[in-house]
Write a protein that holds these residues in place. Structure first.
Motif, PDB file in Angstrom:
ATOM      1  N   LEU A 163       0.858  -0.958   0.001  1.00 37.46           N
ATOM      2  CA  LEU A 163       0.166  -0.045  -0.115  1.00 37.46           C
ATOM      3  C   LEU A 163       0.924   1.255  -0.001  1.00 37.46           C
ATOM      4  O   LEU A 163       0.577   2.430  -0.704  1.00 37.46           O
ATOM      5  CB  LEU A 163      -1.032   0.070   1.079  1.00 37.46           C
ATOM      6  N   SER A 168      -2.610  -1.052  -6.145  1.00 40.29           N
ATOM      7  CA  SER A 168      -3.996  -1.286  -6.318  1.00 40.29           C
ATOM      8  C   SER A 168      -4.211  -2.569  -5.674  1.00 40.29           C
ATOM      9  O   SER A 168      -3.228  -3.440  -5.538  1.00 40.29           O
ATOM     10  CB  SER A 168      -4.508  -1.121  -7.604  1.00 40.29           C
ATOM     11  N   ASN A 169      -5.618  -2.907  -5.288  1.00 36.51           N
ATOM     12  CA  ASN A 169      -5.565  -4.200  -4.887  1.00 36.51           C
ATOM     13  C   ASN A 169      -5.325  -5.451  -6.042  1.00 36.51           C
ATOM     14  O   ASN A 169      -4.677  -6.160  -5.449  1.00 36.51           O
ATOM     15  CB  ASN A 169      -7.083  -4.495  -4.794  1.00 36.51           C
ATOM     16  N   LYS A 170      -5.532  -4.952  -7.095  1.00 35.19           N
ATOM     17  CA  LYS A 170      -5.044  -6.176  -8.168  1.00 35.19           C
ATOM     18  C   LYS A 170      -3.496  -6.152  -8.236  1.00 35.19           C
ATOM     19  O   LYS A 170      -2.914  -7.334  -8.248  1.00 35.19           O
ATOM     20  CB  LYS A 170      -5.637  -5.560  -9.470  1.00 35.19           C
ATOM     21  N   GLU A 180      -7.665 -11.229  -6.179  1.00 36.54           N
ATOM     22  CA  GLU A 180      -7.877  -9.966  -5.935  1.00 36.54           C
ATOM     23  C   GLU A 180      -8.914  -9.765  -4.577  1.00 36.54           C
ATOM     24  O   GLU A 180      -9.045  -8.854  -3.937  1.00 36.54           O
ATOM     25  CB  GLU A 180      -8.563  -9.100  -6.926  1.00 36.54           C
ATOM     26  N   LYS A 184      -8.215  -7.669  -1.303  1.00 33.81           N
ATOM     27  CA  LYS A 184      -9.174  -6.617  -0.566  1.00 33.81           C
ATOM     28  C   LYS A 184      -9.513  -6.872   0.754  1.00 33.81           C
ATOM     29  O   LYS A 184      -9.486  -5.928   1.756  1.00 33.81           O
ATOM     30  CB  LYS A 184     -10.377  -6.764  -1.482  1.00 33.81           C
ATOM     31  N   ARG A 199      -6.852   4.452   2.247  1.00 39.63           N
ATOM     32  CA  ARG A 199      -5.761   3.785   2.122  1.00 39.63           C
ATOM     33  C   ARG A 199      -4.478   4.661   2.488  1.00 39.63           C
ATOM     34  O   ARG A 199      -3.507   4.280   3.104  1.00 39.63           O
ATOM     35  CB  ARG A 199      -5.388   3.210   0.536  1.00 39.63           C
TER      36      ARG A 199
END
Length: 214
Positions: A163, A168-170, A180, A184, A199
């Motif tokens: 982070l 990103s989450n992906k 993914e 998450k 975030r």
């Protein structure tokens, strides 16, 4: 108008003993269509085979867990964990490791299904005989309003570091070879433990706590 049918709960069953896995699988399959077994195996097998996260994890801890071993962690499958334990000592280890619920291993199929449904909805479930086990870790974990570094699991620390890189989450999922959905789940857990909503706030607070370097 008739209510739409409810989708069965997606369950992952983790047990080191194949006999225990088989017995639990058979017992749960006899309880109707409320559960759908999507994965079954040892903790190492399921954690090394990334896929869509289940709704809940049933973790049979076996006859004994090593006491006071900080290396024990709940199965990291992106879902809340209900642990089956042999005694209070094992219950304390499982709870400290991150389990959301504790039941004794001889629990009947019907109450086990009810407990799994509750844990999947975000509730905590404890056998009444494990009430004191429940109280001790919670008292220590709420001693301070600001979570310390030890409140994050090793996987959550990895996610937090990514982070901080702005992923990103992906991208986090790709980097860690997880789904993914699981990424998450871990991001949301990090935000909750750090007491933030965004975030960027998590990264700033983690930097102030010395968890990441910007």
């Amino acid at each position: 108008m008739l209510d739409a049918p409810t989708a069965p709960l997606r369950l992952a069953l983790v047990a080191e003993d194949p006999l225990a896995r088989g017995a639990l699988s058979r017992a749960l399959s006899d309880q109707g269509g409320e559960l759908l077994m999507v994965a079954s195996g040892t903790q190492a097998e399921l954690e090394s085979a990334p896929g869509d996260a289940p709704d809940v994890v049933l973790w049979d801890t076996g006859l004994r867990l090593p006491e006071n071993d900080s290396r024990v962690e709940v199965p990291d499958l992106g879902a809340p964990v209900l642990a089956l334990v042999a005694d209070e000592a094992a219950g304390e280890v499982a709870l400290t490791a991150g389990a959301r619920g504790l039941l004794f291993r001889d629990v009947g199929p019907a109450p086990l299904v009810a407990a799994l449904l509750a844990v999947a909805r975000g509730l905590t479930v404890f056998d009444t005989a494990l009430a004191e086990v429940r109280a001790a870790p919670r008292a220590s974990s709420t001693a301070t309003a600001t979570p310390g570094p030890d409140s994050l699991t090793p996987r959550e620390r990895e996610v937090l570091a990514l982070l901080a890189e702005g992923l990103s989450n992906k991208a986090i999922a790709d980097r860690l070879s997880i789904s993914e959905h699981t990424a998450k789940f871990h991001v949301n857990a990090v935000l909750a433990k750090l007491g933030v909503q965004r975030r960027t706030e998590a990264v700033v607070r983690a930097a102030r706590m010395g968890l990441v370097t910007l």
